[in-house]
Write a protein that holds these residues in place. Structure first.
Motif, PDB file in Angstrom:
ATOM      1  N   SER A 134      43.899  39.898  30.012  1.00 53.12           N
ATOM      2  CA  SER A 134      43.051  40.210  28.864  1.00 53.12           C
ATOM      3  C   SER A 134      42.599  38.933  28.144  1.00 53.12           C
ATOM      4  O   SER A 134      41.954  38.081  28.731  1.00 53.12           O
ATOM      5  CB  SER A 134      43.818  41.154  27.926  1.00 53.12           C
ATOM      6  OG  SER A 134      42.997  41.656  26.910  1.00 53.12           O
ATOM      7  N   CYS A 137      43.574  35.941  29.916  1.00 55.64           N
ATOM      8  CA  CYS A 137      42.653  35.623  31.010  1.00 55.64           C
ATOM      9  C   CYS A 137      41.446  34.869  30.465  1.00 55.64           C
ATOM     10  O   CYS A 137      41.014  33.871  31.035  1.00 55.64           O
ATOM     11  CB  CYS A 137      42.210  36.903  31.715  1.00 55.64           C
ATOM     12  SG  CYS A 137      40.844  36.687  32.889  1.00 55.64           S
ATOM     13  N   CYS A 159      41.978  41.959  34.028  1.00 58.47           N
ATOM     14  CA  CYS A 159      41.320  42.699  32.940  1.00 58.47           C
ATOM     15  C   CYS A 159      40.829  41.756  31.835  1.00 58.47           C
ATOM     16  O   CYS A 159      41.085  41.978  30.648  1.00 58.47           O
ATOM     17  CB  CYS A 159      42.249  43.756  32.358  1.00 58.47           C
ATOM     18  SG  CYS A 159      42.634  45.087  33.511  1.00 58.47           S
ATOM     19  N   TRP A 161      37.755  38.429  30.621  1.00 56.99           N
ATOM     20  CA  TRP A 161      36.343  38.065  30.530  1.00 56.99           C
ATOM     21  C   TRP A 161      36.259  36.577  30.221  1.00 56.99           C
ATOM     22  O   TRP A 161      37.273  35.935  29.982  1.00 56.99           O
ATOM     23  CB  TRP A 161      35.642  38.888  29.449  1.00 56.99           C
ATOM     24  CG  TRP A 161      35.900  38.427  28.035  1.00 56.99           C
ATOM     25  CD1 TRP A 161      35.061  37.684  27.243  1.00 56.99           C
ATOM     26  CD2 TRP A 161      37.070  38.668  27.218  1.00 56.99           C
ATOM     27  NE1 TRP A 161      35.632  37.447  26.009  1.00 56.99           N
ATOM     28  CE2 TRP A 161      36.865  38.049  25.962  1.00 56.99           C
ATOM     29  CE3 TRP A 161      38.268  39.352  27.436  1.00 56.99           C
ATOM     30  CZ2 TRP A 161      37.811  38.085  24.938  1.00 56.99           C
ATOM     31  CZ3 TRP A 161      39.223  39.387  26.400  1.00 56.99           C
ATOM     32  CH2 TRP A 161      38.981  38.764  25.180  1.00 56.99           C
ATOM     33  N   LEU A 233      40.280  37.607  40.476  1.00 60.93           N
ATOM     34  CA  LEU A 233      40.036  38.434  39.295  1.00 60.93           C
ATOM     35  C   LEU A 233      40.210  39.905  39.663  1.00 60.93           C
ATOM     36  O   LEU A 233      39.590  40.389  40.614  1.00 60.93           O
ATOM     37  CB  LEU A 233      38.620  38.206  38.739  1.00 60.93           C
ATOM     38  CG  LEU A 233      38.323  36.825  38.168  1.00 60.93           C
ATOM     39  CD1 LEU A 233      36.843  36.727  37.783  1.00 60.93           C
ATOM     40  CD2 LEU A 233      39.204  36.529  36.949  1.00 60.93           C
ATOM     41  N   HIS A 235      40.341  43.971  37.913  1.00 62.30           N
ATOM     42  CA  HIS A 235      39.956  44.692  36.695  1.00 62.30           C
ATOM     43  C   HIS A 235      40.018  46.195  36.935  1.00 62.30           C
ATOM     44  O   HIS A 235      39.592  46.687  37.985  1.00 62.30           O
ATOM     45  CB  HIS A 235      38.528  44.308  36.277  1.00 62.30           C
ATOM     46  CG  HIS A 235      38.292  44.360  34.809  1.00 62.30           C
ATOM     47  ND1 HIS A 235      38.083  43.237  34.050  1.00 62.30           N
ATOM     48  CD2 HIS A 235      38.257  45.401  33.934  1.00 62.30           C
ATOM     49  CE1 HIS A 235      37.905  43.574  32.779  1.00 62.30           C
ATOM     50  NE2 HIS A 235      38.015  44.901  32.693  1.00 62.30           N
ATOM     51  N   ASP A 239      39.053  50.549  32.177  1.00 64.31           N
ATOM     52  CA  ASP A 239      39.481  49.689  31.066  1.00 64.31           C
ATOM     53  C   ASP A 239      38.740  50.069  29.788  1.00 64.31           C
ATOM     54  O   ASP A 239      37.516  50.010  29.720  1.00 64.31           O
ATOM     55  CB  ASP A 239      39.196  48.223  31.414  1.00 64.31           C
ATOM     56  CG  ASP A 239      39.902  47.248  30.492  1.00 64.31           C
ATOM     57  OD1 ASP A 239      40.136  47.594  29.325  1.00 64.31           O
ATOM     58  OD2 ASP A 239      40.219  46.128  30.947  1.00 64.31           O
ATOM     59  N   GLY A 247      34.179  42.278  32.934  1.00 66.75           N
ATOM     60  CA  GLY A 247      34.957  41.617  33.979  1.00 66.75           C
ATOM     61  C   GLY A 247      34.115  41.308  35.202  1.00 66.75           C
ATOM     62  O   GLY A 247      34.198  40.211  35.767  1.00 66.75           O
ATOM     63  N   THR A 250      31.768  38.520  34.571  1.00 66.46           N
ATOM     64  CA  THR A 250      32.514  37.260  34.563  1.00 66.46           C
ATOM     65  C   THR A 250      32.713  36.744  35.982  1.00 66.46           C
ATOM     66  O   THR A 250      32.508  35.555  36.259  1.00 66.46           O
ATOM     67  CB  THR A 250      33.881  37.451  33.880  1.00 66.46           C
ATOM     68  OG1 THR A 250      33.680  37.683  32.479  1.00 66.46           O
ATOM     69  CG2 THR A 250      34.773  36.231  34.066  1.00 66.46           C
ATOM     70  N   TRP A 263      37.222  39.038  44.036  1.00 71.00           N
ATOM     71  CA  TRP A 263      37.103  40.088  43.018  1.00 71.00           C
ATOM     72  C   TRP A 263      37.681  41.395  43.542  1.00 71.00           C
ATOM     73  O   TRP A 263      37.369  41.825  44.645  1.00 71.00           O
ATOM     74  CB  TRP A 263      35.638  40.277  42.628  1.00 71.00           C
ATOM     75  CG  TRP A 263      35.378  41.535  41.827  1.00 71.00           C
ATOM     76  CD1 TRP A 263      34.888  42.720  42.283  1.00 71.00           C
ATOM     77  CD2 TRP A 263      35.612  41.712  40.424  1.00 71.00           C
ATOM     78  NE1 TRP A 263      34.807  43.629  41.264  1.00 71.00           N
ATOM     79  CE2 TRP A 263      35.248  43.041  40.104  1.00 71.00           C
ATOM     80  CE3 TRP A 263      36.099  40.870  39.410  1.00 71.00           C
ATOM     81  CZ2 TRP A 263      35.346  43.557  38.812  1.00 71.00           C
ATOM     82  CZ3 TRP A 263      36.200  41.383  38.122  1.00 71.00           C
ATOM     83  CH2 TRP A 263      35.826  42.703  37.828  1.00 71.00           C
ATOM     84  N   GLU A 265      38.551  45.515  42.172  1.00 69.84           N
ATOM     85  CA  GLU A 265      38.439  46.527  41.120  1.00 69.84           C
ATOM     86  C   GLU A 265      39.305  47.724  41.484  1.00 69.84           C
ATOM     87  O   GLU A 265      39.495  48.034  42.661  1.00 69.84           O
ATOM     88  CB  GLU A 265      36.990  46.941  40.919  1.00 69.84           C
ATOM     89  CG  GLU A 265      36.253  47.349  42.165  1.00 69.84           C
ATOM     90  CD  GLU A 265      34.748  47.452  41.950  1.00 69.84           C
ATOM     91  OE1 GLU A 265      34.240  48.582  42.022  1.00 69.84           O
ATOM     92  OE2 GLU A 265      34.097  46.415  41.703  1.00 69.84           O
ATOM     93  N   HIS A 271      43.440  49.355  30.828  1.00 72.17           N
ATOM     94  CA  HIS A 271      43.576  47.954  30.425  1.00 72.17           C
ATOM     95  C   HIS A 271      44.998  47.456  30.688  1.00 72.17           C
ATOM     96  O   HIS A 271      45.807  47.303  29.776  1.00 72.17           O
ATOM     97  CB  HIS A 271      43.215  47.797  28.950  1.00 72.17           C
ATOM     98  CG  HIS A 271      43.138  46.360  28.509  1.00 72.17           C
ATOM     99  ND1 HIS A 271      42.196  45.489  28.998  1.00 72.17           N
ATOM    100  CD2 HIS A 271      43.894  45.644  27.644  1.00 72.17           C
ATOM    101  CE1 HIS A 271      42.366  44.300  28.442  1.00 72.17           C
ATOM    102  NE2 HIS A 271      43.397  44.366  27.627  1.00 72.17           N
TER     103      HIS A 271
END
Length: 305
Positions: A134, A137, A159, A161, A233, A235, A239, A247, A250, A263, A265, A271
């Protein structure tokens, strides 16, 4: 496990969880807004991976450093004092009240850079990993982009940005529509491609912009060490605190800045992290770091700060 958690100055001393075998590597992992090292570390290290292992059993030579954020006033919470790495407004419109972030981001980035330097001096740059959840991060990513030392092994975010994303995205991709433009408001800080220097890449310009916003020294050619740090990353699609779109955007920006980004997901995840996310992260870390998980003694190392 050996713990150290005495307090000193604006930031409490980090909580240190010793390696179970001889210490060869270091994880520096940052908690989210309103949490602290004690709560975050116990939850993370106790979480079982899909194969039944934990972070410590997978990486027995790793020491875990869990910093705690200083207490700052949170404007969005009626100026209450909470543990936060920096102050920020709602993330539904991340460009709103961005000035709240500056002081904390500047101070905390310097603090994280100091932690990185200390751990690199102990185990070497290729044996250090930085990560966060969060807001942890978010500040770790800002610290990555402003890092001017030797590239370290890897970085991960869960999670989270990147602060000031909109304007950095404008620089590396002027055709992208900013959040303000979507709201029908003029973007007073929009990038003007006519002012580009032919000698400085868009990625370097974006980093120079971030350093200027954070009141950090701006060099004619910023360090691009971040391009040599691989990034994971993850996410949750559900969330409710850091919108999934933030996210994903980002991750897209980091790729445009020249970073090797993985990445992931997760459907149904809100979250937080999940066993599946941590499992993917561990697989990724094994592949990227090539750290030895077996060699060494059964000696337990206790490190104080």
């Amino acid at each position: 496990m050996g713990h150290s958690k005495s307090k000193s100055g604006a930031y409490p001393d980090p909580l240190i969880v010793s390696s179970t075998l001889s210490c060869k590597e270091t994880f520096i992992i940052l908690h989210g807004r309103g949490s602290n090292a004690e709560k975050f570390s116990s939850a993370l290290l106790d979480t079982k991976l899909p194969d039944g292992q934990t972070f410590q059993t997978v990486f027995p030579h790793a020491k875990f450093v869990f910093p705690t954020a200083s207490r700052r006033r949170a404007v969005v919470y009626n100026r209450s004092f909470i543990h936060q790495w920096f102050d920020n407004w709602t993330l539904d419109k991340p460009s709103k009240k961005e000035e709240l972030q500056i002081e904390g981001l500047c101070e905390t980035s310097a603090y994280i850079h100091d932690l990185l330097q200390k751990e690199i001096a102990i185990v070497g740059a290729k044996n250090v990993v930085l990560g966060g959840l969060s807001q942890g991060c978010a500040v770790s990513l800002a610290s990555l982009l402003t890092w001017e030392g030797e590239p370290y092994a890897a970085q991960f975010g869960m999670c989270g940005w990147i602060p000031f994303r909109t304007h950095m995205a404008d620089i590396v991709n002027p055709d992208e529509v900013s959040d303000k433009a979507e709201d029908g408001e003029p973007d007073l800080f929009a990038h003007d491609p006519e002012n580009d220097s032919e000698e400085i890449s868009p990625a370097a310009q974006a980093v120079a912009y971030l350093r200027e916003e954070l009141d950090l020294p701006v060099k004619s050619q910023p360090s691009m060490a971040f391009q040599h740090v691989q990034l994971f990353l993850g996410h949750g699609v559900e969330d409710e605190k850091v919108p999934f779109s933030q996210g994903k955007d980002t991750g897209d920006l980091m790729k445009r800045l020249g970073i090797d980004v993985t990445w992931k997901e997760y459907e149904g995840l809100a979250h937080w992290y999940s066993s599946a996310m941590l499992g993917h992260l561990v697989e990724w870390l094994r592949e990227k770091t090539k750290w030895d998980s077996t060699e060494g003694t059964t000696e337990q190392i206790t490190v104080d700060r």
